[in-house]
Design a protein around this motif. Structure first.
Motif, PDB file in Angstrom:
ATOM      1  N   ALA A 263       0.818  -1.196   0.000  1.00 40.98           N
ATOM      2  CA  ALA A 263       0.000   0.000   0.000  1.00 40.98           C
ATOM      3  C   ALA A 263       0.858   1.255   0.000  1.00 40.98           C
ATOM      4  O   ALA A 263       0.673   2.146  -0.812  1.00 40.98           O
ATOM      5  N   VAL A 264       1.798   1.320   0.954  1.00 43.86           N
ATOM      6  CA  VAL A 264       2.725   2.438   1.044  1.00 43.86           C
ATOM      7  C   VAL A 264       4.138   1.858   1.012  1.00 43.86           C
ATOM      8  O   VAL A 264       4.481   1.050   1.868  1.00 43.86           O
TER       9      VAL A 264
ATOM     10  N   THR B 263      -3.728  12.536   0.855  1.00 40.74           N
ATOM     11  CA  THR B 263      -2.826  13.131   1.843  1.00 40.74           C
ATOM     12  C   THR B 263      -1.674  12.195   2.159  1.00 40.74           C
ATOM     13  O   THR B 263      -1.871  10.991   2.333  1.00 40.74           O
ATOM     14  N   MET B 264      -0.468  12.756   2.225  1.00 36.79           N
ATOM     15  CA  MET B 264       0.722  11.975   2.552  1.00 36.79           C
ATOM     16  C   MET B 264       1.542  12.707   3.600  1.00 36.79           C
ATOM     17  O   MET B 264       1.465  13.934   3.729  1.00 36.79           O
ATOM     18  N   TYR B 265       2.326  11.929   4.363  1.00 34.52           N
ATOM     19  CA  TYR B 265       3.040  12.450   5.517  1.00 34.52           C
ATOM     20  C   TYR B 265       4.459  11.891   5.569  1.00 34.52           C
ATOM     21  O   TYR B 265       4.723  10.796   5.079  1.00 34.52           O
TER      22      TYR B 265
ATOM     23  N   PHE C 200       9.452   7.438   8.385  1.00 40.60           N
ATOM     24  CA  PHE C 200       8.260   6.739   7.922  1.00 40.60           C
ATOM     25  C   PHE C 200       7.413   7.660   7.051  1.00 40.60           C
ATOM     26  O   PHE C 200       7.161   8.818   7.401  1.00 40.60           O
ATOM     27  N   CYS C 201       6.968   7.118   5.960  1.00 40.12           N
ATOM     28  CA  CYS C 201       5.994   7.784   5.110  1.00 40.12           C
ATOM     29  C   CYS C 201       4.623   7.207   5.460  1.00 40.12           C
ATOM     30  O   CYS C 201       4.518   6.034   5.865  1.00 40.12           O
ATOM     31  N   ALA C 202       3.583   7.995   5.329  1.00 35.66           N
ATOM     32  CA  ALA C 202       2.227   7.523   5.588  1.00 35.66           C
ATOM     33  C   ALA C 202       1.266   8.221   4.636  1.00 35.66           C
ATOM     34  O   ALA C 202       1.604   9.254   4.046  1.00 35.66           O
ATOM     35  N   SER C 203       0.077   7.662   4.501  1.00 33.88           N
ATOM     36  CA  SER C 203      -0.941   8.318   3.680  1.00 33.88           C
ATOM     37  C   SER C 203      -2.303   8.113   4.307  1.00 33.88           C
ATOM     38  O   SER C 203      -2.519   7.171   5.083  1.00 33.88           O
ATOM     39  N   SER C 204      -3.228   9.024   3.982  1.00 38.97           N
ATOM     40  CA  SER C 204      -4.622   8.885   4.410  1.00 38.97           C
ATOM     41  C   SER C 204      -5.517   9.424   3.314  1.00 38.97           C
ATOM     42  O   SER C 204      -5.078  10.143   2.422  1.00 38.97           O
ATOM     43  N   GLN C 205      -6.812   9.079   3.411  1.00 35.16           N
ATOM     44  CA  GLN C 205      -7.757   9.441   2.353  1.00 35.16           C
ATOM     45  C   GLN C 205      -7.741  10.943   2.075  1.00 35.16           C
ATOM     46  O   GLN C 205      -7.581  11.390   0.963  1.00 35.16           O
ATOM     47  N   ASP C 206      -7.927  11.720   3.131  1.00 31.56           N
ATOM     48  CA  ASP C 206      -7.867  13.186   2.995  1.00 31.56           C
ATOM     49  C   ASP C 206      -7.691  13.778   4.377  1.00 31.56           C
ATOM     50  O   ASP C 206      -7.386  13.060   5.334  1.00 31.56           O
TER      51      ASP C 206
ATOM     52  N   TYR D 166     -11.497  12.553  10.305  1.00 34.18           N
ATOM     53  CA  TYR D 166     -10.299  11.732  10.482  1.00 34.18           C
ATOM     54  C   TYR D 166     -10.336  10.497   9.586  1.00 34.18           C
ATOM     55  O   TYR D 166     -11.344   9.811   9.506  1.00 34.18           O
ATOM     56  N   ASN D 167      -9.247  10.247   8.937  1.00 36.16           N
ATOM     57  CA  ASN D 167      -9.075   9.040   8.143  1.00 36.16           C
ATOM     58  C   ASN D 167      -7.819   8.325   8.598  1.00 36.16           C
ATOM     59  O   ASN D 167      -6.803   8.956   8.853  1.00 36.16           O
ATOM     60  N   GLU D 168      -7.898   7.009   8.646  1.00 31.39           N
ATOM     61  CA  GLU D 168      -6.781   6.212   9.117  1.00 31.39           C
ATOM     62  C   GLU D 168      -5.540   6.475   8.284  1.00 31.39           C
ATOM     63  O   GLU D 168      -5.606   6.564   7.059  1.00 31.39           O
TER      64      GLU D 168
END
Lengths: 114, 117
Positions: A3-4, A31-33, A90-96, A100-102
């Motif tokens: 996924a990521v 959205t990405m982090y 660490f990179c992460a992503s969420s819906q938007d 709140y989105n996981e």
């Protein structure tokens, strides 16, 4: 079916060098982090991007520059590496960024600066 | 701003014993609450979350956590642990929408759960 994903998984380099870490997500998220996990396992957000736009920029030295060429990618470039930059990133992503989105995390990149 | 305190940095237990990992938080706005798990040399995975409704939430692998608003706590429990539960556990909070510049996940410093045979 990852996924990521992040590349590289391990990065060993000398002080003063410039390096990049790449992140890609295939979840269709907006959205990405980027997070930094230090040697004591403390995890802290560095940046977030929503639809390629910078949203969160914590008090990170300007040697760190995120770049989002498209919604599926968020790369982290680090100039003039210092010993204190050694950490797991660490990179992460969420819906938007609305309700709140996981957040889904990548496997991490262990950066060691010698 | 939000902050998360995990009082125990390490919790060693024997297999099949019960365990509780403590988490307290501080926030000036309403927050969602989470537990993430990090197995050795891996990324973080969401274990469970409290968004609204019942204050007791459960995961598929037997963990549960209870949101206590008056005590601002979200302790994680499991009645009988397995060796495979050995991992680092992170408590985190995220403000409701409209949380301004603090609209981000804030993590505690983690608790290393070590399950011994």
């Amino acid at each position: 079916d990852t996924a990521v994903s992040q590349t590289p998984k391990y990065l060993v380099t000398q002080m003063g060098n410039d390096k990049s870490i790449k992140c890609e997500q295939n979840l269709g998220h907006d959205t990405m982090y980027w997070y930094k996990q230090d040697s004591k396992k403390f995890l802290k957000i560095m940046f977030s991007y929503n639809n390629k736009e910078l949203i969160i920029n914590e008090t990170v030295p300007n040697r760190f520059s995120p770049k989002s060429p498209d919604k599926a990618h968020l790369n982290l470039h680090i100039n003039s590496l210092e010993l204190g930059d050694s950490a797991v990133y660490f990179c992460a992503s969420s819906q938007d960024m609305g309700e709140y989105n996981e957040q889904f995390f990548g496997p991490g990149t262990r950066l060691t600066v010698l | 701003a939000q902050s998360v305190t995990q009082l125990d940095s390490q919790v060693p237990v024997f297999e099949e014993a019960p365990v509780e990992l403590r988490c307290n938080y501080s926030s000036s706005v309403s927050v969602y609450l989470f537990w993430y798990v990090q197995y050795p040399n891996q990324g973080l995975q969401l274990l469970l979350k409290y968004l609204s409704g019942s204050t007791l939430v459960e995961s598929i692998n037997g963990f549960e956590a209870e949101f206590n608003k008056s005590q601002t706590s979200f302790h994680l429990r499991k009645p009988s642990v397995h060796i495979s539960d050995t991992a680092e556990y992170f408590c985190a909070v995220h403000p409701y929408p409209g949380g301004g510049s603090n609209y981000k996940l804030t993590f505690g410093k983690g608790t290393l759960l070590t399950v011994n045979p």
